[in-house]
Write an enzyme that holds these catalytic residues in place. Structure first.
Site, PDB file in Angstrom:
ATOM      1  N   LYS A  14       4.268  -1.755  -2.876  1.00  0.00           N
ATOM      2  CA  LYS A  14       5.373  -1.349  -3.765  1.00  0.00           C
ATOM      3  C   LYS A  14       6.199  -0.218  -3.135  1.00  0.00           C
ATOM      4  CE  LYS A  14       2.907  -0.283  -7.448  1.00  0.00           C
ATOM      5  NZ  LYS A  14       1.529  -0.592  -7.016  1.00  0.00           N
ATOM      6  N   ARG A  89       2.509   1.376 -16.283  1.00  0.00           N
ATOM      7  CA  ARG A  89       1.191   0.901 -15.864  1.00  0.00           C
ATOM      8  C   ARG A  89       0.342   0.509 -17.060  1.00  0.00           C
ATOM      9  NH1 ARG A  89       1.153   3.910 -10.654  1.00  0.00           N
ATOM     10  NH2 ARG A  89      -0.566   3.176  -9.389  1.00  0.00           N
ATOM     11  N   ARG A 128      -4.538   2.606   5.321  1.00  0.00           N
ATOM     12  CA  ARG A 128      -3.231   3.200   5.048  1.00  0.00           C
ATOM     13  C   ARG A 128      -3.195   4.672   5.460  1.00  0.00           C
ATOM     14  NH1 ARG A 128      -0.225   2.648  -0.691  1.00  0.00           N
ATOM     15  NH2 ARG A 128      -1.873   3.933  -1.564  1.00  0.00           N
ATOM     16  N   ARG A 160      -4.635   9.298   1.976  1.00  0.00           N
ATOM     17  CA  ARG A 160      -4.565   9.777   0.586  1.00  0.00           C
ATOM     18  C   ARG A 160      -5.958   9.976   0.001  1.00  0.00           C
ATOM     19  NH1 ARG A 160      -0.259   6.417  -2.998  1.00  0.00           N
ATOM     20  NH2 ARG A 160      -1.991   6.492  -4.441  1.00  0.00           N
ATOM     21  N   ARG A 171      -9.323   2.253  -8.972  1.00  0.00           N
ATOM     22  CA  ARG A 171      -7.887   1.957  -9.129  1.00  0.00           C
ATOM     23  C   ARG A 171      -7.662   0.463  -9.360  1.00  0.00           C
ATOM     24  NH1 ARG A 171      -5.640   4.347  -3.890  1.00  0.00           N
ATOM     25  NH2 ARG A 171      -3.578   3.703  -4.556  1.00  0.00           N
TER      26      ARG A 171
END
Ligand code: AMP
Length: 217
Positions: A14, A89, A128, A160, A171
């Site tokens: 996203k 969300r 990532r 992160r 998540r």
């Protein structure tokens, strides 16, 4: 001008697509994750409150997010069009969004759902690497030119806190339980356009552009 929501699980791409789309259509990028991380960095009261949820991979309570999105949407720059990345969300957040938009005489044009299988999501999040300037890389699929350094600003990349294995699991679970029902919610309004998020970044970008251009015709 287009007002859109990008839906998709964590790791669906996203953020990457949002940046490219906002440049292409000259619309405002609103990422609630970025707004929260900025608050954590600046050690604001909101940041303190949000950090414990974020580190665990849980959603921050709806009331907090609705306040954030309301303040942001009321700013005049959203008049040129906007892209919501990471909001809504939950169905409660989507309903609040609808109220805020009708208050300011705006509406959503389209909801793009970026679909990626779970095993691919987990692989993406593990590899990532982020930069404070907002750029995002993947150690295998989208590596920077120099290992650990941002191509754009030269800053050091970081992993992160919520891309750890335990937080990623939470998540994904939060996504399926709380966010996935939004596909049904927006489908009933005729707004959802699914796009496969499994290919290369540029391919996915082209697919999304085709959808938006059709909507804008
Ligand atoms: P993101 O960068 O969009 O993956 O968001 C990172 C984290 O910020 C999420 O895992 C949540 O803890 C929190 N967050 C961001 N947006 C929202 C939202 N709309 N509702 C609740 N929590 C959010």
């Amino acid at each position: 001008m287009v007002n859109l929501v990008l839906l998709g699980a964590p790791g669906a791409g996203k953020g990457t697509q949002a940046k490219m789309l906002c440049e292409e259509y000259r619309i405002v990028h609103i990422s609630t994750g970025d707004i929260l991380r900025e608050n954590v960095k600046k050690k604001t009261q909101l940041g303190y409150k949000a950090k414990e949820y974020m580190d665990r991979g849980e959603l921050v309570p709806d009331g907090v997010l609705i306040g954030i999105i309301r303040d942001r949407l009321l700013k005049s720059d959203t008049g040129k069009g906007f892209l919501l990345d990471g909001y809504p969300r939950t169905v409660v957040q989507a309903e609040a969004l609808q109220e805020i938009l009708s208050e300011i005489n705006k509406d959503l044009d389209v909801v793009i759902d970026i679909e990626v299988p779970d095993d691919e999501l987990i692989e993406r999040l593990a590899g990532r690497r982020m930069c404070r300037c907002g750029a995002s890389y993947h150690m295998v699929f989208n590596p920077p030119k120099v290992n650990g350094i941002c191509d754009i600003c030269g800053d050091k990349l970081y992993h992160r806190d919520d891309d750890t294995q335990a937080a990623v699991k939470t998540r994904l679970a939060a996504y399926y339980k709380q966010t996935h029902p939004l596909i049904d919610y927006y489908s009933k309004k005729g707004l959802v356009r699914p796009v496969s998020g499994s290919g290369g970044i540029e391919d996915i970008f082209q697919q999304i552009k085709t959808v938006i251009n059709m909507i804008m015709e």
